[in-house]
Motif scaffolding. Structure first.
Motif, short mmCIF file in Angstrom:
data_model
loop_
_atom_site.label_atom_id
_atom_site.label_comp_id
_atom_site.label_asym_id
_atom_site.label_seq_id
_atom_site.Cartn_x
_atom_site.Cartn_y
_atom_site.Cartn_z
N ALA A 1 53.82 41.61 10.58
CA ALA A 1 52.80 40.59 10.35
C ALA A 1 53.44 39.38 9.67
N PHE A 2 52.83 38.21 9.89
CA PHE A 2 53.32 36.99 9.24
C PHE A 2 52.36 36.61 8.14
N ASP A 3 52.88 36.45 6.91
CA ASP A 3 52.11 36.06 5.74
C ASP A 3 52.09 34.53 5.68
N ALA B 1 55.85 43.85 6.44
CA ALA B 1 55.41 45.07 7.13
C ALA B 1 54.00 45.38 6.64
N MET B 2 53.05 45.54 7.57
CA MET B 2 51.63 45.70 7.22
C MET B 2 51.16 47.07 7.68
N ALA B 3 50.66 47.88 6.74
CA ALA B 3 50.26 49.25 7.04
C ALA B 3 48.75 49.38 7.09
N GLN C 1 48.82 37.21 10.09
CA GLN C 1 48.82 37.25 11.56
C GLN C 1 49.51 38.54 11.99
N VAL C 2 48.70 39.54 12.39
CA VAL C 2 49.22 40.86 12.72
C VAL C 2 49.85 40.82 14.11
N GLU C 3 51.07 41.35 14.22
CA GLU C 3 51.79 41.33 15.49
C GLU C 3 52.03 42.75 16.00
#
Length: 665
Positions: free
Chosen positions: A57-59, A67-69, A41-43
């Motif tokens: 993001a929530f895994d 942290a999602m790049a 869930q990308v925030e």
């Protein structure tokens, strides 16, 4: 086959088995796979770099934030560079490098990393002392040294690419410009090396870039390029400013020494020398490995001058004194006292000798004058008698001073003989011993007392050297103690070189000498060790292990401690230990309640230096009730009827005006 190659082969086989096991597990649990768009869930957007945007993001699978790049644009070159950064980041598994969790496709390539909450080094250097910032710098060096061991160089080191989390952990991140220069021989990750010199484009932060990065088509970068940038980080830590105040690759750069850039901070010359060497224009003049640079900072933090400084003798000496301040002060005080005594003694001796010589000269002159002048014989005789009388007085003064010196020696020795039964301090007693040795350098009793005194305070190495210097092997009880010390002697740190023993060795040492006629010495040593500032858990562990070591016949132990936070008194329950007798482990403690009930035959004289309010001894055999007289602060004794005689109770009542006796069945 060489041993190291066998180990490398075994490790490789083990890693292959692990990977096959993981693959087999994945094949058997395909139903657990979750598509990225369902898993993450990308925030909000957290940060932006040169090649990527980073979102929070929530895994959902792992139930944690990451942290999602994502790449900044969808060009083929951008996606390739993005994947390369993810692969290099995943290659580097180190406690000071942000780990990569996952890589995949979510409308575009992505990879996830550990989410770090904290502040960048760029902010931290303004909010913490220099030594703490240098500890952070050491961890950065550890991370870069590890990356170099995997054939990877960072090429964009700056304060903004270092993060310190809320727990003080240090992380190096943003490996977007990193290159893999080679694959080490024992490295099982075969990520291909990068090719240098094919691009004319300058990338990086001009204020922290090495000179060879400004001409990428002419010069090749290597590990020393990162060392230049590490020098730039150290420059910012020391001055709170960037090394070069420029923003363009074409701007002229001039490196100003940190001490001149920020003179108000009074930066140490050693750190300035380390910084300037790391940032040398010529890579050959820099530190050749990160470990060399790290070692220089370690030397500074340990109180030594860095090698790059070429420190003068005076600075080296001042650092030595700073590291051993207490010893130097003690030596100077002792030297001053001894020198003053010697000068005073010699001065008085010369005055007495001069007075005697003058009197004898007067007497001789008067006698000669009487022979030559008979007419004045009576007058000259009177003068001679007067002169002789003065000489006799001076001679008596000389004899009196000599006797006074002998008395000084005897008095010093007498004080030393009685000092072990008194409550004395280290400095005062050491001064008395040195004064006595000055008066009688070879006096066996004084030498013996000084060695025992040093052993009391765990100055075992000084005691051993004094024992060897004066060849005191015939003093058998001292020899046995020092022979036991030699078994556990260590010299790997300054602490142990002074003669202190590691806790495990200390317990064995006390267990041995505490069971001999030297038990009274063991009591004083334990008193000193337990009186030193240390965590409560460590002190309680020492007490427990010394009890076990000095009471070997007691097989089962159930020692109960109760220490209230903020209270100096500890409740200690040793009841039911039938073979407990030796209580050396409790020397010098402050105990609220000591339960020794049903403990067989106990030796209360071991508690003479302990402060105890209440002691329970019912069901135990006490060697001597008189030992209770020597327990300071005693307020209550719990025992059985008939366990103490009326005479003994009367004596204890006179010793303690408010002592309470409680009798139990």
């Amino acid at each position: 086959m060489p041993r190291n190659k066998q180990e490398s082969l075994s490790q490789s086989v083990s890693e292959i088995d692990d990977r096959l096991g993981d693959l087999y597990q994945q094949l058997n649990h395909q139903e657990e796979y979750i598509e990225p768009d369902e898993r993450y869930q990308v925030e909000d957007l957290m940060a932006q770099g040169g090649l990527k945007d980073i979102h929070k993001a929530f895994d959902c699978k792992a139930s944690r934030y990451v942290a999602m790049a994502f790449p900044k644009d969808d060009s083929k070159e951008s996606e390739e560079a993005f994947r390369r950064e993810a692969q290099i980041s995943a290659l580097l598994e180190h406690s000071n490098i942000i780990p990569v969790y996952d890589m995949g496709w979510l409308k575009q390539p992505f990879f996830t990393m550990k989410l770090v909450q904290g502040e960048s080094l760029n902010k931290a250097i303004y909010n913490q002392p220099l030594n703490k910032s240098l500890q952070v710098f050491i961890k950065i060096c550890d991370a870069i040294s590890y990356a170099h061991s995997r054939g990877v160089v960072h090429l964009d080191l700056k304060p903004d690419n270092v993060c310190i989390d809320n727990f003080g952990e240090v992380f190096v991140y943003d490996w977007g410009m990193a290159l893999r220069l080679y694959i080490p021989e024992d490295d099982m990750n075969f990520l291909s090396p990068d090719i240098q010199g094919v691009s004319n484009e300058c990338k990086g932060t001009p204020a922290f870039m090495a000179p060879e990065q400004l001409t990428p088509n002419k010069k090749v970068v290597d590990e020393r390029t990162d060392i230049f940038s590490l020098g730039g980080l150290l420059y910012s830590i020391l001055t709170k400013k960037v090394p070069f105040d420029i923003k363009s690759f074409n701007s002229k750069r001039e490196l100003i020494a940190p001490s001149k850039r920020s003179p108000e901070l009074h930066i140490d010359n050693g750190l300035v020398a380390v910084c300037l060497k790391a940032m040398s224009e010529n890579p050959e003049q820099r530190y050749q490995t990160v470990d060399e640079l790290r070692h220089e900072i370690d030397r500074y933090l340990d109180g030594f001058a860095p090698s790059a400084e070429n420190a003068s003798f005076l600075k080296t000496l001042s650092l030595l004194v700073r590291r051993h301040k207490k010893i130097c002060v003690t030596v100077m005080i002792a030297f001053t006292i001894i020198t003053t005594l010697i000068i005073g003694f010699i001065t008085r001796l010369k005055i007495s000798e001069q007075q005697i010589l003058e009197a004898l000269n007067v007497a001789t002159e008067e006698t000669a004058r009487a022979e030559k002048e008979r007419s004045r014989a009576e007058s000259n005789q009177q003068k001679a008698e007067k002169a002789l009388s003065e000489a006799q007085i001076n001679f008596k003064m000389y004899l009196g001073e000599k006797k006074e010196r002998e008395h000084l020696k005897d008095l010093s020795i007498s004080n030393i003989n009685s000092v072990f039964t008194e409550k004395w301090t280290y400095t005062r007693t050491l001064n008395q011993l040195n004064l006595a040795l000055a008066a009688a350098p070879e006096d066996l009793k004084v030498l013996t007392n000084k060695i025992i005194f040093l052993i009391f305070y765990e100055k075992n190495e000084q005691a051993y050297q004094l024992y060897l210097k004066h060849n005191l092997e015939k003093q058998t009880f001292i020899k046995r103690i020092l022979d036991e010390y030699i078994k556990y002697r260590r010299d790997d740190t300054a602490y142990y070189r002074q003669g202190y023993l590691h806790d495990d060795d200390f317990i064995k040492f006390i267990s041995t000498i505490g069971s001999t006629e030297s038990a009274w010495i063991a009591r004083r040593i334990v008193h000193h060790r337990l009186s030193r500032p240390q965590p409560t858990e460590r002190r309680l562990l020492l007490i427990r292990e010394i009890l076990k070591g000095t009471n070997a016949q007691q097989e089962k132990w159930n020692v109960q401690f109760n220490t209230n936070e903020g209270s100096v008194f500890t409740d200690l329950d040793l009841s039911g230990h039938e073979n407990l007798s030796n209580l050396i482990a409790l020397c010098g403690l402050k105990i609220g309640t000591l339960d020794l009930s049903d403990c067989g035959q106990v030796r209360l004289e071991d508690l003479n230096s302990s402060y105890i309010r209440k002691i329970i001894i019912n069901g135990s055999e006490v060697e001597s009730m008189e030992s209770l007289q020597h327990l300071p602060g005693l307020e209550e004794v719990v025992l059985q009827k008939g366990q103490i005689s009326a005479e003994e109770q009367d004596v204890l009542g006179k010793t303690y005006l408010q002592l309470k006796f409680t009798y139990v069945d």
